[in-house]
Scaffold this active site. Structure first.
Site, PDB file in Angstrom:
ATOM      1  CG  ASP A  16     -15.473 -11.388  -4.960  1.00 38.73           C
ATOM      2  OD1 ASP A  16     -14.644 -11.321  -4.035  1.00 38.73           O
ATOM      3  OD2 ASP A  16     -15.182 -11.728  -6.114  1.00 38.73           O
ATOM      4  CG  ASP A  62     -11.212  -8.170  -3.411  1.00 41.77           C
ATOM      5  OD1 ASP A  62     -10.624  -8.830  -4.281  1.00 41.77           O
ATOM      6  OD2 ASP A  62     -11.072  -6.930  -3.263  1.00 41.77           O
ATOM      7  CD  GLU A 106      -7.387 -11.232  -3.567  1.00 44.39           C
ATOM      8  OE1 GLU A 106      -6.912 -11.297  -4.716  1.00 44.39           O
ATOM      9  OE2 GLU A 106      -8.086 -10.267  -3.192  1.00 44.39           O
ATOM     10  CG  HIS A 143     -11.149 -12.350 -11.068  1.00 41.51           C
ATOM     11  ND1 HIS A 143     -10.990 -13.185  -9.985  1.00 41.51           N
ATOM     12  CD2 HIS A 143     -11.055 -11.091 -10.580  1.00 41.51           C
ATOM     13  CE1 HIS A 143     -10.813 -12.459  -8.892  1.00 41.51           C
ATOM     14  NE2 HIS A 143     -10.842 -11.183  -9.220  1.00 41.51           N
ATOM     15  CG  ASP A 144      -7.373 -10.570 -10.278  1.00 39.05           C
ATOM     16  OD1 ASP A 144      -7.915  -9.800 -11.096  1.00 39.05           O
ATOM     17  OD2 ASP A 144      -7.586 -10.504  -9.048  1.00 39.05           O
TER      18      ASP A 144
END
Length: 557
Positions: A112, A213, A262, A330-331
């Site tokens: 990430d 990210d 993202e 994860h979100d």
């Protein structure tokens, strides 16, 4: 800290490497994957222990959520040192060992990359807030303010103002997430130089790429920008971001690594500019298809919205660009709870939809087991700051506590962050002590041991789909065409090349429903290759129920 590059073989820089088009990824949220040192927190050595499990599943690369030094205001997305490992996860030596062992198994690792913001404990920010003329002041966004009069009324993603007032210097700093996550000032070339040096450091270490990210937020509108309809418009895919993305692309091209951005706020109509032949990244994570649609407080997602949105992205990137496919991360909550009924049949049906579309599939840890949403009964069971803030806001508005909890946890990120369920021992085999977040109560029946006890388990269905995809050119490069676009529960599409066509036919509901194929279809030519239930020959009129999933193949003349 060690700064020695690990000796790995890279593709020649003159050769365009597109290995990721044939690959299947696996996302690891390290805090919840496997605890190896018995402190209730997952770690790098826990991931190392489970590499054989991941290899058995058939995946090709791991995306690991942030493992950097961090105060954990946002579970690692608030970084205080980009080139250090958080002590909860281990050491840099542990990471290098993980990288070497993964590569030995032909598993790649992408990290990430969080460069929209840092932690407020990062040395840059600690210096920045010391004085107006500090050399690091312009590393962040500061503006004149008073406690009563902030620079504007923009709202952060986590709730509340995007500005936090700083009394010593009589200014406020800007943050699109939590106040502990001040945004970096990308207009400052010194900031970009520091970031680019850090990126090269990790690439020289031998990692295989980055998931970048919140990258669509690095450019901001002027502070006097007036919001009309979209509250995030001032910092979402703002004009001018192109030059920064082009600089990042140039670095990534030097190393010929995989990149996935993202890209919140990037519509499907603009997707090819971000990920096409001349785009900035190999692929992007879009957020349109997983947006909550429906009544507040309901955990059920809209199959129609899911199908319609994914079709738009498949169509927009049909000839230029590449999709990053996912149903969980994860979100987001667990897909088998949002689009299914928590059952193995639903999990297998969703897997069939996901893994055979055009793009690179990402499996989120536990998805291959059918892990479900957690039945939260108290706000004290939650860790996610945005969920807790939402709950408190609802209470302040007069919503009864029980109703507020139901609404707040509906789409909570903590559903997907509960510890991985390895077996039916205490704490699901994740740890020998109480974990940082509760293990789902169904760990005794939903766990990884199922794969050794049941050859028709969800794990084995994923395994078969992955193998089928890798062995079939049409399921990687074939044209995507959505069928029955207006059907409320059937998700069906074809993947076609000049030599063969594949039909994926999935009912995402238990109810009995009818579909009708056109009379022009010669159905006797189709051979069933894979199903999550009893085989069923294609007919012009078919009845489907109970999360049936069928995959058919037809050889073309």
């Amino acid at each position: 800290m060690p700064n020695t590059a690990i000796d790995i073989k890279r593709q020649p820089l003159t050769e365009k490497n597109t290995w990721w088009k044939n690959a299947v990824g696996y996302q690891i949220y390290p805090r919840s994957f496997k605890d190896s040192n018995h402190d209730g927190i997952g770690d790098l050595n826990g991931i190392r222990q489970k590499l054989p499990y991941l290899k058995e599943l058939g995946i090709d690369f791991l995306w690991i959520n942030p493992i950097y030094a961090s105060p954990n205001a946002d579970n690692g997305y608030d970084i205080s040192d980009y080139q250090a490992i958080h002590e909860d996860f281990g050491t840099m030596d542990d990471f290098q060992s993980l990288l070497q062992e993964a590569h030995a198994l032909n598993l790649k690792i992408i990290m990430d990359l969080v460069v929209n913001h840092t932690s407020d404990q990062h040395p840059w920010f600690l210096e920045s807030r010391k004085s107006l003329d500090n050399p690091y002041r312009d590393y962040y966004h500061w503006a004149d303010a008073t406690p009563e009069q902030l620079p504007n009324d923009w709202q952060s993603f986590f709730g509340g103002s995007t500005w936090t007032y700083d009394e010593p210097t009589k200014q406020a700093y800007f943050h699109v997430f939590a106040k502990e996550q001040p945004d970096l000032n990308w207009t400052n070339p010194k900031v970009r130089h520091e970031i680019y040096q850090m990126i090269r450091w990790w690439l020289e270490l031998g990692i295989d790429g980055f998931r970048i990210d919140a990258i669509s937020h690095i450019q901001k509108e002027p502070w006097d920008f007036k919001i009309t309809d979209n509250p995030w418009a001032p910092f979402m895919n703002v004009t001018g971001i192109e030059s920064y993305l082009a600089e990042l692309k140039a670095i990534f091209n030097e190393y010929n690594v995989m990149t996935v951005g993202e890209a919140s706020g990037v519509p499907h109509s603009e997707a090819s500019a971000w990920t096409g032949d001349h785009g900035y990244f190999n692929m992007i994570f879009e957020l349109e298809h997983c947006q909550r649609v429906g009544e507040q407080g309901s955990q059920k997602g809209s199959i129609h919205h899911l199908k319609h949105s994914l079709n738009q992205w498949q169509t927009s990137l049909a000839t230029d660009g590449w999709n990053a496919l996912y149903l969980e991360n994860h979100d987001t909550p667990r897909s088998v709870s949002v689009y299914g009924d928590h059952s193995p049949e639903a999990a297998k049906a969703l897997a069939t939809v996901l893994l055979l579309m055009k793009g690179t599939p990402f499996i989120y840890q536990g998805q291959e087991l059918g892990m479900t949403n957690y039945p939260f009964n108290s706000i004290k069971e939650l860790d996610a700051a945005d969920t807790i803030h939402f709950y408190q806001t609802l209470l302040a508005e007069g919503t009864p506590a029980k109703e507020a909890l139901t609404i707040a946890v509906n789409w909570s990120r903590d559903h997907s962050r509960t510890p991985f369920q390895w077996d039916d021992s205490p704490f699901g085999g994740f740890s020998t002590v109480t974990p940082w977040l509760n293990v789902n109560k169904n760990y005794q029946t939903i766990n990884a041991v199922q794969k050794d006890q049941d050859k028709n388990s969800i794990f084995h269905h994923y395994q078969r789909l992955i193998r089928l995809r890798k062995e079939t050119d049409a399921l990687i490069h074939g044209e995507f065409t959505l069928l029955f676009p207006d059907h409320p529960t059937v998700f069906s599409y074809t993947r076609t090349t000049e030599t063969e066509s594949w039909l994926i036919l999935v009912q995402l509901d238990r109810e009995l429903t009818a579909i009708t194929f056109p009379d022009s279809w010669e159905l006797s030519d189709w051979e069933e290759v894979l199903a999550n239930t009893a085989c069923k020959a294609l007919q012009h009129e078919m009845m489907l129920s109970d999360y049936e999933a069928h995959v058919y193949r037809k050889v073309l003349n």
